[in-house]
Design an enzyme around this catalytic site. Structure first.
Site, PDB file in Angstrom:
ATOM      1  N   LYS A  22      -8.504  10.415  24.993  1.00 52.74           N
ATOM      2  CA  LYS A  22      -9.377  11.551  25.347  1.00 52.74           C
ATOM      3  C   LYS A  22      -8.840  12.230  26.609  1.00 52.74           C
ATOM      4  O   LYS A  22      -8.725  13.451  26.676  1.00 52.74           O
ATOM      5  CB  LYS A  22     -10.783  11.048  25.598  1.00 52.74           C
ATOM      6  CG  LYS A  22     -11.714  12.071  26.275  1.00 52.74           C
ATOM      7  CD  LYS A  22     -13.131  11.559  26.472  1.00 52.74           C
ATOM      8  CE  LYS A  22     -13.293  10.771  27.713  1.00 52.74           C
ATOM      9  NZ  LYS A  22     -13.448  11.543  28.942  1.00 52.74           N
ATOM     10  N   ASN A  23      -8.476  11.415  27.614  1.00 52.33           N
ATOM     11  CA  ASN A  23      -8.118  11.985  28.915  1.00 52.33           C
ATOM     12  C   ASN A  23      -6.682  12.481  28.994  1.00 52.33           C
ATOM     13  O   ASN A  23      -6.273  13.015  30.020  1.00 52.33           O
ATOM     14  CB  ASN A  23      -8.426  10.972  30.029  1.00 52.33           C
ATOM     15  CG  ASN A  23      -9.923  10.764  30.185  1.00 52.33           C
ATOM     16  OD1 ASN A  23     -10.712  11.509  29.599  1.00 52.33           O
ATOM     17  ND2 ASN A  23     -10.313   9.747  30.924  1.00 52.33           N
ATOM     18  N   CYS A 116     -19.821  13.285  32.992  1.00 54.58           N
ATOM     19  CA  CYS A 116     -20.653  12.094  33.168  1.00 54.58           C
ATOM     20  C   CYS A 116     -21.328  12.104  34.533  1.00 54.58           C
ATOM     21  O   CYS A 116     -20.718  12.441  35.532  1.00 54.58           O
ATOM     22  CB  CYS A 116     -19.778  10.842  33.094  1.00 54.58           C
ATOM     23  SG  CYS A 116     -19.659  10.202  31.452  1.00 54.58           S
ATOM     24  N   ARG A 121     -18.876  14.364  41.798  1.00 50.66           N
ATOM     25  CA  ARG A 121     -17.752  15.031  41.084  1.00 50.66           C
ATOM     26  C   ARG A 121     -17.368  16.349  41.770  1.00 50.66           C
ATOM     27  O   ARG A 121     -17.368  17.416  41.150  1.00 50.66           O
ATOM     28  CB  ARG A 121     -18.093  15.284  39.608  1.00 50.66           C
ATOM     29  CG  ARG A 121     -18.681  14.147  38.813  1.00 50.66           C
ATOM     30  CD  ARG A 121     -17.851  12.919  38.639  1.00 50.66           C
ATOM     31  NE  ARG A 121     -16.633  13.050  37.896  1.00 50.66           N
ATOM     32  CZ  ARG A 121     -16.516  12.895  36.582  1.00 50.66           C
ATOM     33  NH1 ARG A 121     -17.598  12.725  35.858  1.00 50.66           N
ATOM     34  NH2 ARG A 121     -15.337  12.959  35.982  1.00 50.66           N
ATOM     35  N   ASP A 305     -12.652   3.423  34.665  1.00 55.55           N
ATOM     36  CA  ASP A 305     -13.236   3.634  33.335  1.00 55.55           C
ATOM     37  C   ASP A 305     -13.392   2.341  32.537  1.00 55.55           C
ATOM     38  O   ASP A 305     -13.974   2.364  31.452  1.00 55.55           O
ATOM     39  CB  ASP A 305     -12.398   4.629  32.530  1.00 55.55           C
ATOM     40  CG  ASP A 305     -12.431   6.007  33.145  1.00 55.55           C
ATOM     41  OD1 ASP A 305     -11.587   6.845  32.786  1.00 55.55           O
ATOM     42  OD2 ASP A 305     -13.292   6.246  34.018  1.00 55.55           O
TER      43      ASP A 305
HETATM   44  C1  EPZ Z   1     -10.645  11.823  35.489  1.00 60.63           C
HETATM   45  O1  EPZ Z   1     -11.778  12.396  36.105  1.00 60.63           O
HETATM   46  C2  EPZ Z   1     -11.152  11.230  34.177  1.00 60.63           C
HETATM   47  N1  EPZ Z   1     -11.700  12.292  33.333  1.00 60.63           N
HETATM   48  C3  EPZ Z   1     -12.234  10.193  34.463  1.00 60.63           C
HETATM   49  O2  EPZ Z   1     -12.612   9.609  33.216  1.00 60.63           O
HETATM   50  C4  EPZ Z   1     -11.630   9.100  35.344  1.00 60.63           C
HETATM   51  O3  EPZ Z   1     -12.643   8.164  35.681  1.00 60.63           O
HETATM   52  C5  EPZ Z   1     -11.071   9.727  36.623  1.00 60.63           C
HETATM   53  O4  EPZ Z   1     -10.105  10.758  36.292  1.00 60.63           O
HETATM   54  C6  EPZ Z   1     -10.376   8.695  37.510  1.00 60.63           C
HETATM   55  O5  EPZ Z   1      -9.369   8.080  36.804  1.00 60.63           O
HETATM   56  C7  EPZ Z   1     -10.849  13.062  32.615  1.00 60.63           C
HETATM   57  O6  EPZ Z   1      -9.644  12.908  32.674  1.00 60.63           O
HETATM   58  C8  EPZ Z   1     -11.491  14.096  31.741  1.00 60.63           C
HETATM   59  P1  EPZ Z   1     -10.643  12.365  39.927  1.00 60.63           P
HETATM   60  P2  EPZ Z   1     -11.597  13.338  37.415  1.00 60.63           P
HETATM   61  O7  EPZ Z   1     -10.529  13.796  40.278  1.00 60.63           O
HETATM   62  O8  EPZ Z   1     -10.379  14.161  37.284  1.00 60.63           O
HETATM   63  C9  EPZ Z   1     -12.980  12.517  44.018  1.00 60.63           C
HETATM   64  C10 EPZ Z   1     -14.087   8.928  31.529  1.00 60.63           C
HETATM   65  O9  EPZ Z   1     -14.974   8.054  31.478  1.00 60.63           O
HETATM   66  N2  EPZ Z   1     -12.651  13.944  44.000  1.00 60.63           N
HETATM   67  O10 EPZ Z   1      -9.426  11.516  39.910  1.00 60.63           O
HETATM   68  O11 EPZ Z   1     -12.892  14.021  37.673  1.00 60.63           O
HETATM   69  C11 EPZ Z   1     -14.033  12.167  42.966  1.00 60.63           C
HETATM   70  O12 EPZ Z   1     -15.332  12.409  43.465  1.00 60.63           O
HETATM   71  C12 EPZ Z   1     -13.973   9.810  32.747  1.00 60.63           C
HETATM   72  O13 EPZ Z   1     -13.249   9.133  30.608  1.00 60.63           O
HETATM   73  C13 EPZ Z   1     -12.950  14.711  45.128  1.00 60.63           C
HETATM   74  O14 EPZ Z   1     -13.469  14.210  46.115  1.00 60.63           O
HETATM   75  O15 EPZ Z   1     -11.378  12.213  38.521  1.00 60.63           O
HETATM   76  C14 EPZ Z   1     -13.769  10.710  42.714  1.00 60.63           C
HETATM   77  O16 EPZ Z   1     -14.412   9.955  43.733  1.00 60.63           O
HETATM   78  C15 EPZ Z   1     -15.005   9.495  33.817  1.00 60.63           C
HETATM   79  N3  EPZ Z   1     -12.654  16.031  45.112  1.00 60.63           N
HETATM   80  C16 EPZ Z   1     -12.252  10.573  42.898  1.00 60.63           C
HETATM   81  O17 EPZ Z   1     -11.834  11.752  43.605  1.00 60.63           O
HETATM   82  C17 EPZ Z   1     -12.060  16.636  44.024  1.00 60.63           C
HETATM   83  O18 EPZ Z   1     -11.785  17.860  44.084  1.00 60.63           O
HETATM   84  C18 EPZ Z   1     -11.492  10.514  41.584  1.00 60.63           C
HETATM   85  O19 EPZ Z   1     -11.747  11.697  40.887  1.00 60.63           O
HETATM   86  C19 EPZ Z   1     -11.774  15.852  42.891  1.00 60.63           C
HETATM   87  C20 EPZ Z   1     -12.073  14.506  42.907  1.00 60.63           C
END
Ligand code: EPZ
Length: 417
Positions: A22-23, A116, A121, A305
């Site tokens: 999916k990701n 989610c 986020r 995840d």
């Molecule tokens: C991706 O989400 C995945 N989703 C998530 O999978 C996964 O848990 C996550 O990466 C971490 O591996 C998709 O790929 C669609 P991040 P994403 O930006 O991109 C903080 C699932 O269950 N952050 O790496 O949103 C954020 O709050 C989903 O399949 C900021 O602070 O994750 C978090 O604490 C859930 N500012 C951390 O970084 C930002 O601008 C990781 O987020 C962006 C993120």
């Protein structure tokens, strides 16, 4: 509202072949906005999130049609760079389209993303990186207005290796004049897959999976065919399903190194593990040992995840486990539902303290998010008696009819509309 009825206690046994990730699929679909020719994506899974991303493409004027297991996309007739709230709020990955829209149209109006409910986020890292590349951004009334007419190659340092921000910046830079470097990017396998897909369309990207990604802007991209990587989270979920029921499984069509952080822990717990190039065999036993400590980290650390699924396994292991969720602040929302089933878990801020019990008891439980929801299914598989998992639309976002897969492995589970 659909729900799962589960009669627990069966040891799973058999083979499972993993769907495409999916990701990986979601950012790849978003990146097709950059191309004006036909793209065929293979083995497209039936996840709700993918269907919602398809609607976003169609809203832009693109064509996106499932034909059997393939997804045919053509961005030739894309005429607008606007994603309305009703489409954006359904999935987190709507924000991934922003970079591609800026690369294609040099402007965008995009509503804040959904996804989610596992934390705030924020998208500050996405926007900071785009501003570093000269994009003018105004946030107003729930929309993000971007002017990329003066976007240029440059250097972006990510304060945190955000997966989405890394993907967004890659997509924004692909058609942008000059050279862009992203320092401290996310290293997840899905980033490498996005690089491979875009390079197959004629992009010039290097370094995905390392500490520096370099993108050299090109004039345009051409059409291609592509099969994204297997879903490492589904592969891990199915291994844990066999482990928690004391059963066995051969997970096929996977990339074992993508989940080495998981199977090494399952091995330590007492599972017999045999790893081949594209499959993993696991033989569990009646009651595994707790792993004592688990820390979720960016790749190649233990994936957030799989935290909910692993926590659920720990609730029926021998011993104690402390789980630190470092990625999202609300990723223990499913725990009260596990406690209804007799789990002994205490949560304080981002730490869960799990004391293993001999068995869980079936109950009525409610899915709170995608991975927390599938963790409740795993709990039902091993619990004594009947479990009803409500609000399973959360689970359908990232698993395609998981009840069929589990039934083929011997589980007693059915979907009730
Ligand atoms: C991706 O989400 C995945 N989703 C998530 O999978 C996964 O848990 C996550 O990466 C971490 O591996 C998709 O790929 C669609 P991040 P994403 O930006 O991109 C903080 C699932 O269950 N952050 O790496 O949103 C954020 O709050 C989903 O399949 C900021 O602070 O994750 C978090 O604490 C859930 N500012 C951390 O970084 C930002 O601008 C990781 O987020 C962006 C993120």
């Amino acid at each position: 509202m659909s729900k799962f009825l589960i009669n627990g206690g069966t040891k799973l046994s058999g083979e499972y072949s993993v769907d495409c990730a999916k990701n990986a699929y979601l950012p790849i679909i978003a990146s097709t906005i950059l191309c004006k020719e036909e793209i065929i994506l293979k083995d497209c899974p039936f996840f709700a999130d993918i269907d919602n991303m398809i609607l976003i493409l169609r809203n832009l004027g693109m064509t996106a049609e499932r034909k059997g297991t393939e997804l045919y996309i053509n961005g030739k007739n894309a005429y607008q760079s606007y994603i309305p709230t009703e489409l954006a709020k359904v999935i987190r990955s709507s924000i991934f389209a922003l970079g591609a829209l800026l690369g294609r149209f040099e402007k965008a109006k995009v509503a804040y993303p959904g996804g989610c409910d596992i934390g705030l986020r924020p998208i500050d890292l996405h926007l900071k990186g785009l501003r570093d590349l000269g994009v003018k951004i105004i946030e107003s009334h729930g929309y993000i207005y971007c002017d990329a007419s003066k976007m240029h190659g440059g250097q972006v340092y990510l304060d945190y290796p955000s997966v989405g921000a890394t993907e967004n910046l890659i997509m924004a830079a692909v058609l942008c004049k000059g050279i862009t470097t992203i320092i401290n990017p996310a290293k997840e396998p899905e980033i490498v897959d996005l690089q491979n897909f875009l390079n197959k369309m004629g992009a010039k990207i290097d370094g995905a999976g390392t500490d520096i990604i370099t993108i050299t802007g090109v004039e345009e991209l051409h059409g291609t065919e592509y099969r994204p990587i297997p879903d490492r989270i589904i592969a891990g979920t199915m291994l844990i399903a066999a482990a928690i029921t004391g059963g066995s499984i051969t997970v096929k069509n996977c990339i074992p190194q993508h989940i080495s952080s998981l199977y090494t822990k399952l091995q330590k717990s007492g599972c017999e593990i045999d790893v081949k190039s594209d499959c993993i065999f696991l033989q569990s036993k009646d009651r595994l040992d707790s792993i004592s400590f688990l820390d979720t980290m960016p790749y190649p650390g233990f994936p957030t995840d799989l935290q909910a699924q692993m926590l659920t396994l720990q609730t029926v292991c021998k011993g104690y486990c402390i789980i630190q969720e470092n990625m999202f602040e609300s990723r223990f929302k499913f725990v009260p539902e596990l406690i209804k089933m007799g789990a002994n878990v205490r949560v304080h801020q981002r730490t869960a303290y799990v004391s293993g019990v001999p068995s869980l008891l079936g109950a009525d439980v409610f899915a709170t998010d995608l991975r927390g929801g599938v963790a409740l299914v795993l709990a039902g598989l091993c619990a004594k008696g009947y479990t009803t998992v409500h609000d399973i639309y959360h689970i359908d976002r990232g698993y395609s009819h998981i009840e069929d897969a589990l039934t083929s492995l011997g589980a007693s589970i059915k979907r009730v509309e």
